[in-house]
Design an enzyme around this catalytic site. Sequence first.
Site, short mmCIF file in Angstrom:
data_model
loop_
_atom_site.label_atom_id
_atom_site.label_comp_id
_atom_site.label_asym_id
_atom_site.label_seq_id
_atom_site.Cartn_x
_atom_site.Cartn_y
_atom_site.Cartn_z
N ASP A 4 -8.41 3.82 1.11
CA ASP A 4 -7.42 4.28 2.09
C ASP A 4 -8.17 4.81 3.32
OD1 ASP A 4 -5.52 5.61 3.55
OD2 ASP A 4 -4.69 6.72 1.84
N CYS A 53 0.86 -1.19 0.00
CA CYS A 53 0.00 0.00 0.00
C CYS A 53 0.89 1.23 0.00
CB CYS A 53 -0.97 -0.02 1.19
SG CYS A 53 -0.18 -0.01 2.81
N ARG A 96 -3.35 -0.73 5.36
CA ARG A 96 -3.93 -1.79 4.53
C ARG A 96 -3.00 -2.98 4.32
NH1 ARG A 96 -5.20 2.25 -0.21
NH2 ARG A 96 -3.27 3.06 0.69
P1 4NP Z 1 -1.79 2.76 4.13
O1 4NP Z 1 -2.50 4.08 4.74
O2 4NP Z 1 -1.24 3.13 2.77
O3 4NP Z 1 -2.92 1.80 4.04
O4 4NP Z 1 -0.72 2.36 5.13
C1 4NP Z 1 -1.88 5.32 4.79
C2 4NP Z 1 -0.93 5.57 5.74
C3 4NP Z 1 -0.33 6.80 5.80
C4 4NP Z 1 -0.69 7.79 4.90
C5 4NP Z 1 -1.65 7.54 3.93
C6 4NP Z 1 -2.23 6.30 3.86
N1 4NP Z 1 -0.10 9.07 4.99
O5 4NP Z 1 -0.46 9.95 4.20
O6 4NP Z 1 0.78 9.30 5.84
#
Ligand code: 4NP
Length: 155
Positions: A126, A9, A15
């Site tokens: 997300d 991800c 995720r």
């Molecule tokens: P992930 O979620 O991609 O599912 O781990 C996110 C974690 C951090 C961020 C965005 C999505 N961020 O912008 O820091």
Amino acid sequence: MTTRLLFVCLGNICRSPSAENIMNHLLAQRGLQTKVSCDSAGTSSYHIGSCPDSRMTAAAKKRGISLVGRARQFTVEDFEQFDLILAMDDSNYRNILALDSSGQYAAKVKRMCDFCHDYPDQEVPDPYYGGTDGFDYVIGLLMDACDGLLQELEI
Ligand code: 4NP
């Protein structure tokens, strides 16, 4: 031979660690731990070394699943190290393929939602900037997708 799965991800704190730990949970339930190995990574460097997000951990716990691991960034070496690379959304998918300059690994890269049976989503949403419901939804969706993926693996 062990099938090596890498879930990817953006941040590797919501995720993809959920997908990794859910898949390990399903493998353990079915006695298939030696047949499939799982890891996860993020396309970004934002959260390198971090534990899974506490909101995601709480949502997984409701389903009896512990989230373990530390965030790391996807690298080009991962194309060789894994048999299948599962992108959580289309942006992750494009960012992974952009690192495969020769195009030789494209067949290893799949979209996670292609394995869903019950959920209609094309991408794993997300949940980072949303509320509790979003985290609960992601766990349910990933349980469906992991189950579907497991059915498709020839093990
Ligand atoms: P992930 O979620 O991609 O599912 O781990 C996110 C974690 C951090 C961020 C965005 C999505 N961020 O912008 O820091």
